[in-house]
Design a protein around this motif. Structure first.
Motif, PDB file in Angstrom:
ATOM      1  N   MET A   1      52.026 -45.445 -42.812  1.00 49.11           N
ATOM      2  CA  MET A   1      51.105 -44.536 -42.146  1.00 49.11           C
ATOM      3  C   MET A   1      51.172 -44.705 -40.626  1.00 49.11           C
ATOM      4  SD  MET A   1      47.020 -44.137 -42.902  1.00 49.11           S
ATOM      5  CE  MET A   1      47.343 -44.163 -44.674  1.00 49.11           C
TER       6      MET A   1
ATOM      7  N   GLN B   1      54.234 -42.979 -39.258  1.00 56.31           N
ATOM      8  CA  GLN B   1      54.069 -41.523 -39.150  1.00 56.31           C
ATOM      9  C   GLN B   1      53.342 -41.147 -37.866  1.00 56.31           C
ATOM     10  OE1 GLN B   1      53.819 -39.893 -43.706  1.00 56.31           O
ATOM     11  NE2 GLN B   1      51.974 -40.755 -42.859  1.00 56.31           N
ATOM     12  N   LYS B   2      52.267 -41.859 -37.574  1.00 53.47           N
ATOM     13  CA  LYS B   2      51.485 -41.551 -36.376  1.00 53.47           C
ATOM     14  C   LYS B   2      52.280 -41.827 -35.106  1.00 53.47           C
ATOM     15  CE  LYS B   2      46.834 -42.120 -38.294  1.00 53.47           C
ATOM     16  NZ  LYS B   2      46.367 -40.777 -37.882  1.00 53.47           N
TER      17      LYS B   2
ATOM     18  N   LYS C   1      55.061 -39.165 -34.677  1.00 59.88           N
ATOM     19  CA  LYS C   1      54.511 -37.856 -34.332  1.00 59.88           C
ATOM     20  C   LYS C   1      54.119 -37.797 -32.861  1.00 59.88           C
ATOM     21  CE  LYS C   1      51.874 -35.875 -37.329  1.00 59.88           C
ATOM     22  NZ  LYS C   1      50.706 -35.514 -38.194  1.00 59.88           N
TER      23      LYS C   1
ATOM     24  N   VAL D   1      61.191 -41.928 -42.327  1.00 53.87           N
ATOM     25  CA  VAL D   1      59.876 -41.329 -42.089  1.00 53.87           C
ATOM     26  C   VAL D   1      60.014 -40.136 -41.147  1.00 53.87           C
ATOM     27  CG1 VAL D   1      57.616 -41.709 -41.024  1.00 53.87           C
ATOM     28  CG2 VAL D   1      58.555 -43.411 -42.590  1.00 53.87           C
TER      29      VAL D   1
ATOM     30  N   ARG E   1      58.843 -36.247 -41.656  1.00 52.29           N
ATOM     31  CA  ARG E   1      58.059 -35.483 -40.678  1.00 52.29           C
ATOM     32  C   ARG E   1      58.724 -34.149 -40.389  1.00 52.29           C
ATOM     33  NH1 ARG E   1      58.627 -35.177 -35.453  1.00 52.29           N
ATOM     34  NH2 ARG E   1      59.931 -37.048 -35.316  1.00 52.29           N
TER      35      ARG E   1
ATOM     36  N   ILE F   1      56.730 -33.383 -44.820  1.00 55.42           N
ATOM     37  CA  ILE F   1      56.320 -34.232 -45.932  1.00 55.42           C
ATOM     38  C   ILE F   1      55.505 -35.407 -45.405  1.00 55.42           C
ATOM     39  CG2 ILE F   1      57.154 -35.807 -47.740  1.00 55.42           C
ATOM     40  CD1 ILE F   1      59.654 -34.008 -47.933  1.00 55.42           C
ATOM     41  N   ASP F   2      54.387 -35.684 -46.065  1.00 57.59           N
ATOM     42  CA  ASP F   2      53.597 -36.870 -45.754  1.00 57.59           C
ATOM     43  C   ASP F   2      54.257 -38.042 -46.468  1.00 57.59           C
ATOM     44  OD1 ASP F   2      51.678 -39.001 -46.021  1.00 57.59           O
ATOM     45  OD2 ASP F   2      50.119 -37.601 -45.414  1.00 57.59           O
ATOM     46  N   ALA F   3      54.906 -38.922 -45.714  1.00 52.32           N
ATOM     47  CA  ALA F   3      55.668 -40.019 -46.314  1.00 52.32           C
ATOM     48  C   ALA F   3      54.781 -40.944 -47.130  1.00 52.32           C
ATOM     49  CB  ALA F   3      56.398 -40.807 -45.225  1.00 52.32           C
ATOM     50  N   GLU F   4      53.574 -41.199 -46.648  1.00 54.01           N
ATOM     51  CA  GLU F   4      52.639 -42.070 -47.376  1.00 54.01           C
ATOM     52  C   GLU F   4      52.286 -41.457 -48.727  1.00 54.01           C
ATOM     53  OE1 GLU F   4      49.965 -45.418 -47.793  1.00 54.01           O
ATOM     54  OE2 GLU F   4      51.428 -45.016 -46.204  1.00 54.01           O
ATOM     55  N   ALA F   5      51.954 -40.164 -48.722  1.00 56.89           N
ATOM     56  CA  ALA F   5      51.595 -39.483 -49.968  1.00 56.89           C
ATOM     57  C   ALA F   5      52.796 -39.407 -50.908  1.00 56.89           C
ATOM     58  CB  ALA F   5      51.066 -38.085 -49.667  1.00 56.89           C
TER      59      ALA F   5
END
Length: 281
Positions: free
Chosen positions: A168, A171-172, A175, A223, A227, A231-235
């Motif tokens: 997570m 991802q942040k 981004k 990851v 992005r 796609i949400d990699a965590e989900a």
């Protein structure tokens, strides 16, 4: 000049159906206060912010499980457990003389009003993408103001919590870097980066610290692929974990029907059972 928080609240209260008082919330605040009294609960009254820090994460993930299960009763209970963590931290703060639950609520309300100028101010937003642009713009201004107060320029990634799960957090971080212009032109370019990182991983001695670092770089690149693909990699990884759990459970049930123990089977036999159950679970 009128207080913007009061203006926002007056605007909200003027609407039909606006929420009023919440006596159950006040009762709950008093219950948490009572647990921390000298004659209260021996466990609750000795807790500190540090001692219960991880509980917040655990309760948040249990809430996520309840949402994914689609159980309103379970979700209601887990939201209560999250709220208990918030109230307990607030009471610890009050006991230390630093802040209380009213400070938490006021600070959050101020932030919500500040970050929604398209609702409480003059800006307009027609869709969620415009809202996210406004949100990020306000947050950037907040980071700059915080840096000016602290007499230093805030870093782009400073507000990404290091305590977030690594995927997570990745991802942040990626981004934010992309929004600053540090970005690939196409997803094919990102796949090239994945291939580059894989080659660097394979070039390091197996089991070495360098190999571990290169494997992290490989995950980071993947990851970024997610992005680019929306796609949400965590989900996505959570979904794969759930799928594996289901299939492994089906394998255990299959083995039980055959009267065998999975742990005693060969790799070939395990793969045979896997192939048999993977279309069922």
């Amino acid at each position: 000049m009128a207080n913007p928080i009061e203006q926002a609240d007056d605007q909200t209260l003027a609407r039909d159906g606006a929420p009023g008082t919440h006596p159950e919330f006040d009762r709950l605040v008093r219950t948490i206060w009572r647990l921390r009294q000298a004659d209260g609960c021996p466990w609750d009254k000795v807790q500190t912010h540090d001692s219960i820090a991880r509980n917040m994460i655990e309760e948040a993930y249990e809430t996520l499980d309840a949402i994914e299960q689609g159980s309103d009763a379970h979700l209601l209970e887990e939201l209560g457990d999250v709220m208990m963590q918030v109230l307990l931290h607030a009471q610890i703060g009050a006991d230390e003389g630093s802040f209380g639950i009213d400070d938490v609520c006021r600070t959050l309300n101020e932030k919500l009003v500040r970050r929604h100028p398209h609702v409480f101010g003059e800006l307009g937003a027609e869709d969620p993408d415009q809202v996210l642009d406004i949100w990020e713009s306000v947050k950037a201004g907040e980071r700059q103001a915080a840096g000016e107060r602290d007499h230093e320029r805030p870093g782009l990634l400073d507000s990404v919590p290091r305590s977030l799960p690594a995927l997570m957090q990745c991802q942040k971080i990626s981004k934010r870097a992309a929004r600053a212009g540090f970005e690939w032109d196409t997803v094919e370019d990102v796949w090239d980066k994945v291939a580059e990182e894989r080659a660097e991983f394979l070039a390091e001695p197996r089991g070495s610290e360098a190999a571990e670092m290169e494997f992290g770089d490989l995950l980071f690149a993947l990851v970024n692929v997610a992005r680019h693909e929306g796609i949400d990699a965590e989900a996505a990884l959570r979904a794969s974990n759930d799928k594996f759990r289901r299939r492994w459970g089906a394998m255990e049930a299959h083995a039980a029907r055959e009267g065998v123990d999975l742990e005693g089977l060969s790799t070939a036999e395990l793969n045979r059972i896997w192939d048999e159950v993977k279309h069922e679970a």
